[in-house]
Structure formats: C-alpha cells, structure tokens
Design a protein around this motif. Structure first.
Motif, PDB file in Angstrom:
ATOM      1  N   THR A 137      -1.335 -15.002  10.790  1.00 39.57           N
ATOM      2  CA  THR A 137      -0.367 -14.168  11.495  1.00 39.57           C
ATOM      3  C   THR A 137       0.482 -13.384  10.492  1.00 39.57           C
ATOM      4  N   ILE A 138       0.931 -12.234  10.921  1.00 39.84           N
ATOM      5  CA  ILE A 138       1.795 -11.410  10.072  1.00 39.84           C
ATOM      6  C   ILE A 138       3.227 -11.912  10.242  1.00 39.84           C
ATOM      7  N   CYS A 139       3.825 -12.351   9.144  1.00 37.18           N
ATOM      8  CA  CYS A 139       5.157 -12.935   9.236  1.00 37.18           C
ATOM      9  C   CYS A 139       6.257 -12.024   8.695  1.00 37.18           C
ATOM     10  N   ASP A 140       5.902 -10.939   8.024  1.00 34.23           N
ATOM     11  CA  ASP A 140       6.910 -10.011   7.518  1.00 34.23           C
ATOM     12  C   ASP A 140       6.236  -8.673   7.259  1.00 34.23           C
ATOM     13  N   THR A 141       6.929  -7.590   7.586  1.00 39.98           N
ATOM     14  CA  THR A 141       6.395  -6.247   7.342  1.00 39.98           C
ATOM     15  C   THR A 141       7.478  -5.360   6.747  1.00 39.98           C
ATOM     16  N   PHE A 142       7.037  -4.332   6.049  1.00 40.27           N
ATOM     17  CA  PHE A 142       7.933  -3.323   5.500  1.00 40.27           C
ATOM     18  C   PHE A 142       7.223  -1.991   5.619  1.00 40.27           C
ATOM     19  N   THR A 143       7.906  -1.001   6.180  1.00 42.81           N
ATOM     20  CA  THR A 143       7.356   0.341   6.297  1.00 42.81           C
ATOM     21  C   THR A 143       8.451   1.339   5.953  1.00 42.81           C
ATOM     22  N   HIS A 144       8.120   2.297   5.111  1.00 43.37           N
ATOM     23  CA  HIS A 144       9.080   3.340   4.773  1.00 43.37           C
ATOM     24  C   HIS A 144       8.312   4.625   4.523  1.00 43.37           C
ATOM     25  N   GLN A 145       8.817   5.719   5.081  1.00 44.61           N
ATOM     26  CA  GLN A 145       8.221   7.029   4.846  1.00 44.61           C
ATOM     27  C   GLN A 145       9.313   7.975   4.387  1.00 44.61           C
ATOM     28  N   CYS A 146       8.963   8.870   3.496  1.00 49.40           N
ATOM     29  CA  CYS A 146       9.920   9.899   3.087  1.00 49.40           C
ATOM     30  C   CYS A 146       9.157  11.161   2.732  1.00 49.40           C
ATOM     31  N   GLN A 147       9.878  12.251   2.772  1.00 48.69           N
ATOM     32  CA  GLN A 147       9.294  13.538   2.425  1.00 48.69           C
ATOM     33  C   GLN A 147       9.835  13.954   1.070  1.00 48.69           C
ATOM     34  N   LEU A 148       8.923  14.268   0.166  1.00 47.05           N
ATOM     35  CA  LEU A 148       9.314  14.762  -1.145  1.00 47.05           C
ATOM     36  C   LEU A 148       9.556  16.267  -1.061  1.00 47.05           C
ATOM     37  N   PRO A 149      10.401  16.802  -1.927  1.00 52.59           N
ATOM     38  CA  PRO A 149      10.646  18.251  -1.933  1.00 52.59           C
ATOM     39  C   PRO A 149       9.350  19.025  -2.205  1.00 52.59           C
ATOM     40  N   VAL A 164       0.857  -1.187   0.000  1.00 55.32           N
ATOM     41  CA  VAL A 164       0.000   0.000   0.000  1.00 55.32           C
ATOM     42  C   VAL A 164       0.891   1.235   0.000  1.00 55.32           C
ATOM     43  N   VAL A 165       0.649   2.136  -0.946  1.00 55.30           N
ATOM     44  CA  VAL A 165       1.379   3.391  -1.036  1.00 55.30           C
ATOM     45  C   VAL A 165       0.380   4.525  -0.839  1.00 55.30           C
ATOM     46  N   THR A 166       0.683   5.422   0.103  1.00 53.42           N
ATOM     47  CA  THR A 166      -0.186   6.564   0.345  1.00 53.42           C
ATOM     48  C   THR A 166       0.638   7.853   0.282  1.00 53.42           C
ATOM     49  N   THR A 167      -0.025   8.926  -0.090  1.00 54.09           N
ATOM     50  CA  THR A 167       0.620  10.238  -0.098  1.00 54.09           C
ATOM     51  C   THR A 167      -0.251  11.210   0.678  1.00 54.09           C
ATOM     52  N   SER A 168       0.403  12.125   1.359  1.00 53.61           N
ATOM     53  CA  SER A 168      -0.283  13.174   2.088  1.00 53.61           C
ATOM     54  C   SER A 168       0.661  14.355   2.167  1.00 53.61           C
ATOM     55  N   ASN A 169       0.177  15.499   1.672  1.00 52.63           N
ATOM     56  CA  ASN A 169       1.028  16.677   1.561  1.00 52.63           C
ATOM     57  C   ASN A 169       2.265  16.286   0.761  1.00 52.63           C
ATOM     58  N   CYS A 170       3.438  16.420   1.300  1.00 54.08           N
ATOM     59  CA  CYS A 170       4.668  16.054   0.581  1.00 54.08           C
ATOM     60  C   CYS A 170       5.260  14.757   1.113  1.00 54.08           C
ATOM     61  N   HIS A 171       4.470  13.966   1.834  1.00 52.05           N
ATOM     62  CA  HIS A 171       4.959  12.715   2.400  1.00 52.05           C
ATOM     63  C   HIS A 171       4.456  11.516   1.598  1.00 52.05           C
ATOM     64  N   VAL A 172       5.333  10.531   1.423  1.00 53.79           N
ATOM     65  CA  VAL A 172       4.970   9.264   0.796  1.00 53.79           C
ATOM     66  C   VAL A 172       5.214   8.167   1.824  1.00 53.79           C
ATOM     67  N   ALA A 173       4.245   7.276   1.994  1.00 52.67           N
ATOM     68  CA  ALA A 173       4.385   6.156   2.921  1.00 52.67           C
ATOM     69  C   ALA A 173       4.168   4.855   2.164  1.00 52.67           C
ATOM     70  N   ILE A 174       5.082   3.901   2.381  1.00 54.59           N
ATOM     71  CA  ILE A 174       4.972   2.568   1.790  1.00 54.59           C
ATOM     72  C   ILE A 174       4.792   1.584   2.937  1.00 54.59           C
ATOM     73  N   ASP A 229       4.838  18.262  -7.828  1.00 59.61           N
ATOM     74  CA  ASP A 229       3.404  18.373  -8.097  1.00 59.61           C
ATOM     75  C   ASP A 229       2.697  17.191  -7.429  1.00 59.61           C
ATOM     76  N   PRO A 230       1.902  17.409  -6.378  1.00 62.80           N
ATOM     77  CA  PRO A 230       1.284  16.294  -5.659  1.00 62.80           C
ATOM     78  C   PRO A 230       0.320  15.471  -6.509  1.00 62.80           C
ATOM     79  N   LEU A 231      -0.220  16.045  -7.565  1.00 61.54           N
ATOM     80  CA  LEU A 231      -1.141  15.302  -8.425  1.00 61.54           C
ATOM     81  C   LEU A 231      -0.409  14.420  -9.437  1.00 61.54           C
ATOM     82  N   SER A 232       0.905  14.528  -9.505  1.00 57.37           N
ATOM     83  CA  SER A 232       1.665  13.755 -10.488  1.00 57.37           C
ATOM     84  C   SER A 232       2.283  12.490  -9.912  1.00 57.37           C
ATOM     85  N   VAL A 233       2.064  12.223  -8.638  1.00 54.21           N
ATOM     86  CA  VAL A 233       2.695  11.057  -8.002  1.00 54.21           C
ATOM     87  C   VAL A 233       2.121   9.771  -8.598  1.00 54.21           C
ATOM     88  N   SER A 234       3.030   8.875  -9.005  1.00 57.20           N
ATOM     89  CA  SER A 234       2.610   7.573  -9.525  1.00 57.20           C
ATOM     90  C   SER A 234       3.622   6.538  -9.059  1.00 57.20           C
TER      91      SER A 234
END
Length: 80
Positions: free
Chosen positions: A43-55, A23-33, A59-64
C-alpha cells in the motif's frame, strides 16, 4: 523558483523518501516532482507531488537535479 545569477533553482524537501521513490520530469517549461513511499504490504503510505513552471528564458536542455544528504532535492536550470 529562485533566480541565482545565470541559473534558476527549485528546492523540495523529500527527506522522507528513498532516492528510487522520487521521479522528476520536465515538459516544456514545467517541472514535476512525484514521490511515493510503499509499505511492505504494497500500500502507498506517503506521497509527495509538486509542479512548478520555470521562466521561459531557461534552457530546457540544461535542467539537472541533485539530492543532498539531508534529503533536499535541488533542480537547476540555466538561463539562455
């Protein structure tokens, strides 16, 4: 976050997960994976979480995002 010409790119290795588990989400200039691998017993056997801030000049509408055959998730955003 890498700048390439008029775009920004974020690359993450999610090869251990199936596409429906990612699942990839965006909010303001943040991207979360977020990704979770669920075992057959529920049971959950593996997870991955990463967040970063885009400059701020992106253009927030261009994120793909694209998932390569090798399991690399490539998130792209255009500069304004």
């Amino acid at each position: 976050v890498r700048a390439q010409g008029d775009t920004y790119q974020v690359v993450a290795d999610v090869s251990q997960f199936e596409p429906p588990d990612i699942v990839v989400t965006t909010s303001n200039c943040h991207v979360a994976i977020q990704a979770e691998k669920v075992a057959e017993d529920g049971t959950i056997c593996d997870t991955f979480t990463h967040q970063c801030q885009l400059p701020e000049d992106m253009d927030p509408l261009s994120v793909s995002c694209t998932l390569t055959e090798a399991g690399m998730l490539v998130i792209t955003a255009r500069r304004r």
